[in-house]
Design an enzyme around this catalytic site. Structure first.
Site, mmCIF file in Angstrom:
data_model
loop_
_atom_site.group_PDB
_atom_site.id
_atom_site.type_symbol
_atom_site.label_atom_id
_atom_site.label_comp_id
_atom_site.label_asym_id
_atom_site.label_seq_id
_atom_site.Cartn_x
_atom_site.Cartn_y
_atom_site.Cartn_z
ATOM 1 N N THR A 309 -6.084 -17.899 21.124
ATOM 2 C CA THR A 309 -5.346 -17.503 19.922
ATOM 3 C C THR A 309 -3.843 -17.700 20.113
ATOM 4 O OG1 THR A 309 -7.025 -15.797 19.800
ATOM 5 C CG2 THR A 309 -5.319 -15.688 18.154
ATOM 6 N N ASP A 361 -0.658 -11.037 22.606
ATOM 7 C CA ASP A 361 -1.718 -11.507 23.501
ATOM 8 C C ASP A 361 -3.072 -11.456 22.796
ATOM 9 O OD1 ASP A 361 -3.030 -12.327 25.743
ATOM 10 O OD2 ASP A 361 -2.375 -10.679 27.021
ATOM 11 N N GLY A 362 -3.992 -12.235 23.295
ATOM 12 C CA GLY A 362 -5.361 -12.207 22.786
ATOM 13 C C GLY A 362 -6.142 -11.081 23.453
ATOM 14 N N ASP A 364 -10.538 -9.890 24.554
ATOM 15 C CA ASP A 364 -11.957 -10.247 24.493
ATOM 16 C C ASP A 364 -12.722 -9.302 23.577
ATOM 17 O OD1 ASP A 364 -11.817 -12.446 26.357
ATOM 18 O OD2 ASP A 364 -11.301 -10.920 27.824
ATOM 19 N N LYS A 374 -9.903 -7.176 28.454
ATOM 20 C CA LYS A 374 -9.204 -8.448 28.625
ATOM 21 C C LYS A 374 -9.499 -9.009 30.011
ATOM 22 C CE LYS A 374 -4.967 -8.952 27.421
ATOM 23 N NZ LYS A 374 -5.295 -10.309 26.916
ATOM 24 N N GLY A 376 -10.928 -12.296 30.207
ATOM 25 C CA GLY A 376 -11.877 -13.405 30.073
ATOM 26 C C GLY A 376 -11.298 -14.692 30.643
ATOM 27 N N GLU A 383 -1.033 -10.154 32.337
ATOM 28 C CA GLU A 383 -1.056 -9.696 30.938
ATOM 29 C C GLU A 383 -0.728 -8.212 30.862
ATOM 30 O OE1 GLU A 383 -4.290 -12.809 28.994
ATOM 31 O OE2 GLU A 383 -4.994 -10.966 29.892
ATOM 32 N N LYS A 401 -13.766 -10.154 17.652
ATOM 33 C CA LYS A 401 -13.283 -9.248 18.704
ATOM 34 C C LYS A 401 -13.137 -7.818 18.211
ATOM 35 C CE LYS A 401 -12.661 -13.028 21.106
ATOM 36 N NZ LYS A 401 -11.413 -13.563 21.589
#
Ligand SMILES: O=C(CO)[C@H](O)[C@H](O)COP(=O)(O)O
Length: 650
Positions: A309, A361-362, A364, A374, A376, A383, A401
């Site tokens: 993302t 941030d993305g 999971d 997170k 993944g 992060e 998600k």
């Protein structure tokens, strides 16, 4: 060896040596030989070491001629017969006989003859090779001729090709000049100068090429060609400017008077990008909404997370244009570092900038309380450091998600970064803690485990549902295990999570418990080309009414003026949602718990607000002005009764 070395004449009747000419030149025991010669007339040659002793005995007189062993015996005996005709047998007469010109001449002729014979032999033996040489020389000269012909042709071809490239460059230059003439489309002034100089250059070059092409096609001229680097740079800049130009047209409210920093159009979210799958669209709109709401022009230090993302986050940030010149970007791993560098953004690190304005941030999986799983992508150590360092930490993800309870959709377990040597022990201990079949994460297309950016290993530890009910407790228990470096459970860190849906809407969960849905903004020509709309409304090129609805396929839906106003208002409503996200108390005149908001604004207020808003035109740089003008319009704006905005606390 062509000379006679020694000459002797011996009178055997008297046993007397009459002549011994040149006696010192050859050391031969002549007496020994003479005694061996029989008394009768005879003629013979003896080999004596390297010498040949030739003798002829005639009536008791023995004539001896000593030569080198290779000397021709016939000559020696020829000389002996001459000796026999001498009147005076003495050393001097023998010497003069040896040195007569005829004898010399014979000797010289013999030498020349020998040399010639040798040469002829050699020539005969080389005959073949000389013929070959002659043939090859002929071949080479014909090849050289063909080569010269071919190279001339090639040179001509290259020349034509070169001229064609020049023509093309010139064309590209002129087109680029057209598209980039507005410096707003170019990132740096230096780039603008570069392009304009090269456009001019390419133009002159093109004219020159054309002239030469017409007047003297076979001659080459000293070229003003752009060299390959310049051409490449020009093409790259032109390409990026064209691209940026189209993006700007799509994403910015452009105005000639507008100066940097550029303000993104808050009314416009990309909801219909045909090349993206629904999930990717979801990621993109979530990223765009998150950037728009959280990365203000004042944000100077920005943390960039990892995952699929995040490229959209960067994409949107890049669209903020020159605001980025002042910024520094901190990556959470290799991927984000690449993204930062590839987009010409300034790279920093968290040890230089331990205070970050905002990190995006993305994730999971994210639960209802904004706890996130997170790691993944095995980047969760960095992060987490960047999330903790950030004033605002925002999660961006697609709808998959969004979860009530962690472990529901992300079933591979809690990612745990461990010191490599301790992995086996951590595997045991995490199992004791309750993990079901924890595994060491293995590399794909790599023999062996995944190694993180920090040179550690990753364990994936799945837990049953009950553990995820209290993720913070689970986090603390795992973190306490020796050898664990970091755990991919982010509890109570995010300020908000943005989930993009394939229908174009964005769901925003906030740490304060609010959940907002940012509806898909309708894509209208008014949003995308605000000035074009105004122009077309007043200037009908074909005499038909411009407000006529477009029929059939096509990217936009021209509507009536009222429809456009309606769409515009809906966009403004989206803006309000964004504003409320930034300042939850700004629009809190309604404490809405699962309720549709109602308006206490009069129709007159609303009309005034609408007028004010419309008077702002499209060069919207002041969001608070929009907010002020839109307060009335945003509520109750949906005459159709569509639930476009719901705000509730769960
Ligand atoms: O935590 C992460 C990497 O460590 C990522 O943010 C997470 O895996 C999400 O990735 P994606 O957006 O590709 O699904």
């Amino acid at each position: 060896m062509t000379t006679i070395n020694r000459v002797l004449i011996f009178d055997s009747n008297k046993a007397e040596l009459i002549v011994d000419y040149n006696k010192d030149s050859v050391d031969v025991d002549v007496h020994k030989i003479i005694h061996k010669i029989p008394p009768n007339n005879s003629k013979l040659s003896y080999l004596y070491g390297d010498y040949l002793v030739n003798y002829e005995s005639v009536d008791g007189i023995i004539y001896l001629v000593i030569t080198h062993k290779d000397f021709d015996r016939q000559k020696s005996f020829g000389f002996i017969s001459k000796l026999q005709h001498l009147d005076d047998l003495s050393d001097d007469s023998v010497a003069s006989l040896l040195n007569t010109p005829t004898h010399q001449l014979h000797s010289n002729i013999n030498q020349v003859k020998q040399v010639m014979i040798d040469n002829v032999d050699q020539i005969i033996s080389r005959g073949d090779r000389i013929d070959n040489l002659v043939d090859r020389t002929n071949d080479m000269s014909s090849q050289a001729f063909a080569f010269r012909k071919r190279s001339t042709m090639l040179r001509r071809q290259m020349w034509y090709k070169n001229k064609r490239i020049q023509l093309l460059t010139g064309f590209v230059g002129v087109v680029s000049g057209f598209f980039t003439s507005e410096s707003t489309l170019i990132k740096h002034q230096a780039d603008a100068l570069f392009i304009h100089v090269h456009v001019l250059w390419a133009f002159i070059d093109t004219l020159l090429a054309l002239l030469v092409f017409i007047l003297a096609p076979n001659c080459t001229i000293p070229s003003f060609n752009l060299n390959i680097i310049s051409t490449y740079k020009l093409a790259k800049l032109t390409g990026s400017c064209l691209l940026r130009g189209s993006q700007l047209r799509m994403n910015f409210i452009t105005s000639p008077s507008q100066t940097t920093p550029k303000r993104l159009n808050p009314l416009r979210l990309h909801t219909s990008l045909p090349t993206l799958s629904p999930t990717e669209q979801g990621k993109r709109i979530a990223a765009y909404a998150a950037v728009d709401a959280n990365v203000s022009l004042d944000s100077r230090v920005i943390g960039i997370g990892s995952g699929s993302t995040v490229p959209y986050v960067i994409e949107r940030i890049v669209q903020q244009g020159e605001a980025n010149v002042q910024r520094v970007f901190i990556p959470t791993g290799f991927q984000s570092k690449q993204l930062i560098v590839q987009n010409d953004l300034v790279l920093g690190d968290v040890d230089q900038y331990p205070a970050i304005d905002v990190t995006l941030d993305g994730a999971d999986e994210v639960d209802g309380n904004l706890n996130a799983l997170k790691g993944g992508g095995a980047c969760h150590l960095r992060e987490k450091v960047l999330a903790e360092a950030a004033n605002i930490f925002v999660i961006v993800a697609d709808e998959r998600k969004n979860s009530k309870l962690l472990g529901t959709t992300w079933t591979q377990g809690v990612p745990i970064e461990v010191a490599p040597f301790a992995y086996a022990k951590v595997l045991q201990n995490v199992q004791k803690l309750g993990a079901m079949r924890p595994t060491l994460r293995m590399g794909v297309r790599k023999a062996g485990p995944v190694v993180t950016d920090n040179a550690n290993f990753v364990i994936d530890a799945p837990f049953s549902e009950s553990y995820y009910r209290d993720p913070k407790e689970l986090l603390m228990r795992i973190k306490m295990l020796t050898g664990v470096v970091e755990v991919g459970l982010f509890c109570g860190m995010a300020k908000a999570a943005y989930f993009g849906y394939s229908n174009g809407s964005v769901l925003i969960r906030s740490a304060d418990g609010t959940v907002c849905e940012q509806a898909s903004t309708r894509e209208t020509t008014h949003n995308v080309y605000p000035r074009a709309l105004e122009k077309d409304r007043h200037e009908s090129r074909n005499g038909l009414q411009n407000v006529t609805k477009k029929q059939g396929a096509g990217p936009h839906a021209w509507g009536t003026y009222d429809e456009e106003i309606n769409h515009y208002e809906l966009g403004v409503k989206d803006t309000l949602v964004g504003l409320r996200m930034r300042n939850p108390h700004a629009a809190e005149n309604s404490d809405t718990r699962h309720q549709r908001r109602t308006s206490n604004v009069s129709v007159e207020d609303r009309d005034n607000a609408r007028k004010e808003r419309l008077s702002l035109g499209n060069d919207i740089t002041d969001l608070s002005a929009i907010a002020r003008s839109s307060a009335a319009g945003s509520v109750n704006a949906n005459a159709n009764g569509d639930a476009l905005v719901d705000a509730h606390v769960e």
